[in-house]
Write an enzyme that holds these catalytic residues in place. Structure first.
Site, PDB file in Angstrom:
ATOM      1  CD  GLU A 121      -3.936  -8.281  -5.031  1.00  0.00           C
ATOM      2  OE1 GLU A 121      -3.476  -8.606  -3.911  1.00  0.00           O
ATOM      3  OE2 GLU A 121      -3.858  -9.000  -6.034  1.00  0.00           O
ATOM      4  CB  THR A 140      -0.947  -0.018   1.211  1.00  0.00           C
ATOM      5  OG1 THR A 140      -1.870  -1.110   1.049  1.00  0.00           O
ATOM      6  CG2 THR A 140      -1.736   1.274   1.317  1.00  0.00           C
ATOM      7  CB  CYS A 191      -1.595  -9.393  -0.661  1.00  0.00           C
ATOM      8  SG  CYS A 191      -2.232 -10.334  -2.078  1.00  0.00           S
ATOM      9  CB  VAL A 216       5.084   0.938  -3.363  1.00  0.00           C
ATOM     10  CG1 VAL A 216       5.475   1.210  -4.809  1.00  0.00           C
ATOM     11  CG2 VAL A 216       6.335   0.721  -2.515  1.00  0.00           C
TER      12      VAL A 216
END
Length: 479
Positions: free
Chosen positions: A255, A235, A289, A237
């Site tokens: 994503e 998140t 993730c 980046v």
């Protein structure tokens, strides 16, 4: 060439040709800490060359028929299957992944190529009726052009294939900016397409060392020939990518990270819940993730569940076996720091020993932390490692409140024998997916995949995965 040949340097692939860089860097395997091989480090000029090659190839690729594209994808799937052992070796060497995780990645990647091949012919326009009976219209669906694709190292044959295959299938051309951690693995995806007959320039590949990331990424996003971006990664980046795309008015698909909750209700099959939470938390060392990060257990069954969870973790990831391998020692240190902060504020470790000395600094065994509260870093921070929190809950409202008390919203799980209750939870949990009586880690090509909140936006996979890569154009004409 073996997967661990230290004399090999991963080249770029630009305009149908392998391209060597003036500068290169070491790629170190987390399994043994040794240099596996080297990789070229791209410059802004290399990025520009890759974009130019993609822009030139787009002129003809956009005119190919769905059947031509389908046949290339089906051949690519066969080639990926035939080269399984070779490709798995690259992934294991570069990421420290176990053979089952490597093979799962390849199975999904192969299945994805076949699934996309079957969907290519479903892309179609429309012929709507207009107000004026003497005017007709065609709504065309056209590819964007050059796509900048970026994927991470943790599931390279899934995420790397996904980030290039959907845009290409829709008629776009791609510049893949690969992970510096797994460059040979990602270059292998490019070589599969190359062997399958993908025309020169349709898929280009560059990698750069971390110090060049800001300059090259900003340049590529701002480049006038780049029309859309997709990024899978953290998140942190992702926010940078989103800001750069917004400044340049470029659409994108993201994503990002996750903090997946699993709710274990009092009527759950506790053995099933324990087994699935153990897998969801510690599969691939928790470096997914979608990994389970918080287990919310009804207080009336918490003790019984914890006993079963500990037994499940011990059975699947036995303490007598090797410790789990993480991508680097920084990831290990992060998880240890999260656990130390939690225990200093009243949490207790019910499985694992964060202070244990393992064979290397990249290894860590599963850790289950009970009585996690909101003032602990572990409650909010994505561990992206083999650490999971356990929190007691007593009501549906409390479970939903805690499940949603995070900036993330990628995936979640609910364990209950009452489907109506499970569906109530599914309606209220703010995530892109809710899995009832299954672990939080679930991704297949038949389902659109993506998140909510800070876990990103847009969708990969299924028909939505193709829809993301075409835009409409209205053409009207008088009779």
């Amino acid at each position: 060439m073996s997967a661990s040949s230290s004399s090999f340097t991963v080249p770029f692939f630009i305009g149908g040709k392998d391209t060597s860089a003036d500068k290169s860097f070491d790629v170190v395997s987390p399994s043994d800490g040794k240099v596996a091989h080297r990789c070229g480090s791209a410059t802004v000029a290399d990025a520009s060359a890759a974009i130019a090659a993609a822009a030139d190839a787009f002129k003809t690729w956009r005119r190919t028929t769905p059947v031509q594209r389908r046949d290339i994808f089906l051949k690519a799937a066969d080639i990926m299957a035939a080269r399984r052992e070779e490709l798995a070796g690259y992934m294991a060497t570069e990421t420290g992944a176990t053979p089952p995780w490597c093979n799962f990645n390849l199975d999904v990647g192969i299945g994805m190529l076949k699934d996309i091949a079957g969907r290519i012919t479903t892309l179609e326009g429309s012929f709507p009726a207009l107000m004026d009976p003497n005017t007709s219209a065609i709504v065309m669906r056209e590819p964007y052009g050059v796509v900048l694709a970026m994927a991470p190292w943790n599931a390279p044959f899934i995420l790397g294939t996904r980030c290039v295959a959907f845009p290409i299938a829709a008629g776009n051309t791609v510049v893949l900016k690969g992970s510096e951690v797994a460059p040979r693995t990602m270059s292998a995806i490019v070589s599969v397409f190359r062997e399958a007959g993908l025309p020169d320039g349709v898929l280009n590949f560059i990698v750069h060392e971390p110090s060049a990331a800001a300059e090259i990424t900003a340049h590529a996003i701002a480049h006038p020939q780049v029309k859309k971006i997709n990024f899978t990664g953290s998140t942190q980046v992702g926010r940078i990518i989103g800001r750069l795309a917004g400044e340049n008015l470029k659409p994108l698909v993201l994503e990002l990270g996750g903090k997946a909750p699993a709710i274990v209700w009092e009527d759950a099959d506790l053995q099933l819940a324990a087994d699935q939470c153990a897998l969801g938390s510690f599969l691939h060392s928790g470096q997914i993730c979608m990994s389970t990060e918080k287990i919310l257990v009804h207080e009336s069954v918490k003790k019984d569940f914890l006993d079963k969870l500990v037994a499940a973790v011990e059975k699947i990831f036995p303490t007598g076996g090797d410790a789990l391998t993480l991508i680097n020692s920084t990831a290990v240190d992060k998880n240890k720091a999260l656990v130390k902060d939690a225990t200093s504020k009243g949490a207790s470790v019910v499985f694992g020993n964060p202070d244990a000395q393992e064979a290397s600094g990249t290894r860590l065994r599963p850790i289950v932390v009970d009585n996690v509260t909101t003032d602990m870093e572990l409650y909010r921070t994505e561990s992206f490692g083999p650490t999971v929190s356990v929190i007691g809950i007593e009501s549906e409202d409390e479970a939903i409140r805690i499940a949603n008390d995070t900036e993330y919203g990628l995936t979640s799980a609910v364990f209950t024998e009452d489907l109506r209750r499970g569906l109530r939870f599914a309606h209220e949990i703010e995530t892109g997916a809710v899995h009832i009586n299954n672990m939080t880690v679930h991704d297949e090509t038949a389902l659109p995949h993506g998140g909510a909140k800070a876990s990103g936006y847009g969708r990969f996979n299924a028909s939505k995965g193709l829809d993301e890569w075409v835009r409409t154009k209205n053409v009207t004409f008088k009779h």
